[in-house]
Write a protein that holds these residues in place. Structure first.
Motif, PDB file in Angstrom:
ATOM      1  N   TYR A   1       0.813  -1.209   0.000  1.00 31.96           N
ATOM      2  CA  TYR A   1       0.000   0.000   0.000  1.00 31.96           C
ATOM      3  C   TYR A   1       0.851   1.264   0.000  1.00 31.96           C
ATOM      4  O   TYR A   1       0.332   2.361   0.020  1.00 31.96           O
ATOM      5  CB  TYR A   1      -0.979   0.028   1.178  1.00 31.96           C
ATOM      6  CG  TYR A   1      -0.347  -0.223   2.520  1.00 31.96           C
ATOM      7  CD1 TYR A   1       0.283   0.797   3.228  1.00 31.96           C
ATOM      8  CD2 TYR A   1      -0.388  -1.487   3.080  1.00 31.96           C
ATOM      9  CE1 TYR A   1       0.861   0.560   4.446  1.00 31.96           C
ATOM     10  CE2 TYR A   1       0.184  -1.734   4.318  1.00 31.96           C
ATOM     11  CZ  TYR A   1       0.804  -0.704   4.994  1.00 31.96           C
ATOM     12  OH  TYR A   1       1.382  -0.946   6.210  1.00 31.96           O
ATOM     13  N   SER A  13     -11.196  -6.637  -4.275  1.00 31.68           N
ATOM     14  CA  SER A  13     -10.514  -5.693  -5.152  1.00 31.68           C
ATOM     15  C   SER A  13     -10.135  -6.286  -6.495  1.00 31.68           C
ATOM     16  O   SER A  13     -10.168  -5.603  -7.512  1.00 31.68           O
ATOM     17  CB  SER A  13      -9.266  -5.143  -4.470  1.00 31.68           C
ATOM     18  OG  SER A  13      -9.622  -4.455  -3.296  1.00 31.68           O
ATOM     19  N   ASN A  54      -2.482   2.294  -6.883  1.00 31.41           N
ATOM     20  CA  ASN A  54      -3.275   1.229  -6.278  1.00 31.41           C
ATOM     21  C   ASN A  54      -2.876  -0.072  -6.948  1.00 31.41           C
ATOM     22  O   ASN A  54      -3.219  -0.300  -8.107  1.00 31.41           O
ATOM     23  CB  ASN A  54      -4.764   1.508  -6.465  1.00 31.41           C
ATOM     24  CG  ASN A  54      -5.620   0.432  -5.832  1.00 31.41           C
ATOM     25  OD1 ASN A  54      -5.163  -0.689  -5.594  1.00 31.41           O
ATOM     26  ND2 ASN A  54      -6.863   0.759  -5.561  1.00 31.41           N
ATOM     27  N   TYR A  92      -3.929  -3.030  -6.639  1.00 32.07           N
ATOM     28  CA  TYR A  92      -5.055  -3.871  -7.043  1.00 32.07           C
ATOM     29  C   TYR A  92      -5.577  -3.456  -8.413  1.00 32.07           C
ATOM     30  O   TYR A  92      -5.982  -4.288  -9.215  1.00 32.07           O
ATOM     31  CB  TYR A  92      -6.178  -3.801  -6.013  1.00 32.07           C
ATOM     32  CG  TYR A  92      -5.839  -4.481  -4.700  1.00 32.07           C
ATOM     33  CD1 TYR A  92      -5.735  -5.863  -4.613  1.00 32.07           C
ATOM     34  CD2 TYR A  92      -5.638  -3.733  -3.553  1.00 32.07           C
ATOM     35  CE1 TYR A  92      -5.427  -6.486  -3.416  1.00 32.07           C
ATOM     36  CE2 TYR A  92      -5.327  -4.349  -2.345  1.00 32.07           C
ATOM     37  CZ  TYR A  92      -5.231  -5.729  -2.283  1.00 32.07           C
ATOM     38  OH  TYR A  92      -4.927  -6.341  -1.099  1.00 32.07           O
ATOM     39  N   GLU A  93      -5.572  -2.156  -8.700  1.00 34.95           N
ATOM     40  CA  GLU A  93      -6.035  -1.669 -10.007  1.00 34.95           C
ATOM     41  C   GLU A  93      -5.054  -2.000 -11.112  1.00 34.95           C
ATOM     42  O   GLU A  93      -5.443  -2.252 -12.240  1.00 34.95           O
ATOM     43  CB  GLU A  93      -6.248  -0.154  -9.972  1.00 34.95           C
ATOM     44  CG  GLU A  93      -7.438   0.277  -9.160  1.00 34.95           C
ATOM     45  CD  GLU A  93      -7.542   1.798  -9.059  1.00 34.95           C
ATOM     46  OE1 GLU A  93      -6.719   2.514  -9.670  1.00 34.95           O
ATOM     47  OE2 GLU A  93      -8.456   2.263  -8.356  1.00 34.95           O
ATOM     48  N   LYS A  94      -3.765  -2.005 -10.814  1.00 36.15           N
ATOM     49  CA  LYS A  94      -2.718  -2.208 -11.815  1.00 36.15           C
ATOM     50  C   LYS A  94      -2.290  -3.667 -11.949  1.00 36.15           C
ATOM     51  O   LYS A  94      -1.505  -3.996 -12.817  1.00 36.15           O
ATOM     52  CB  LYS A  94      -1.484  -1.367 -11.460  1.00 36.15           C
ATOM     53  CG  LYS A  94      -1.751   0.105 -11.363  1.00 36.15           C
ATOM     54  CD  LYS A  94      -1.974   0.698 -12.722  1.00 36.15           C
ATOM     55  CE  LYS A  94      -2.124   2.213 -12.602  1.00 36.15           C
ATOM     56  NZ  LYS A  94      -2.445   2.838 -13.842  1.00 36.15           N
TER      57      LYS A  94
END
Length: 176
Positions: free
Chosen positions: A115, A153, A122, A124-126
């Motif tokens: 984090y 996520s 982020n 989780y997004e990438k």
């Protein structure tokens, strides 16, 4: 620095390529721990990171150097690189999977994804959709809620969370 385990018979099977697991420990000086029997039986190459630890900026440099050296020197099967770590080592492993090509899967143990990034992002997004993700958590782990963050996520059917009786620790060999 890293310690390297090569499967029995590695030197006699000159063309055979093996799956590889990179291990990161929150205290550094990673080893195979309770997974040694399984990794040896299933003939894995194991790269155990030494400087990758909580509280130091060397964790990423350690992985990059070890990864690049191991890929050059040993016969790793294409599409069979995996990363794992416990607690801070799990957070580091989530980054490892994104910075070098060919990682097939990650096992986050006792923590979710990193984090803190420079630059901020982020993970989780990438996170690449082709990489399999598993999380292992003790039912008394202080980070147990992060198992839901991984599942929620990533929103992928191939993402799994596994639970065992215990606390904030490496998962038992049978869970691994």
């Amino acid at each position: 620095h890293y310690n390297l385990y090569l499967p029995k018979g590695y030197s006699t099977h000159g063309e055979y390529r093996y799956p590889c697991l990179f291990i990161s420990s929150p205290g550094g000086n990673a080893d195979m721990g309770q997974f040694a029997g399984r990794l040896k039986r299933d003939e894995w190459i194991v790269v155990m990171l030494q400087e990758s630890r909580n509280g130091t900026a060397d964790w990423l440099r350690n992985f990059l150097a070890a990864h690049d050296d191991a890929v050059e020197r040993v016969r790793i099967a294409k599409g069979a690189k995996f990363v794992t770590g416990m607690s801070g080592g799990a957070r580091c492993s989530s980054v490892y999977a994104m910075v070098r090509p060919g990682v097939a899967g990650i096992v986050c143990q006792a923590a979710g994804f990193a984090y803190e990034f420079v630059p901020p992002m982020n993970p989780y997004e990438k996170f690449p959709p082709a990489i399999l993700v598993a999380g292992t958590f003790g039912d008394g782990d202080m980070n147990l809620y992060e198992s839901q963050a991984i599942l929620r996520s990533l929103k992928r059917s191939e993402t799994q969370a596994y639970f065992f009786k215990g606390g904030h620790d490496w998962c038992p060999a049978e869970s691994f």
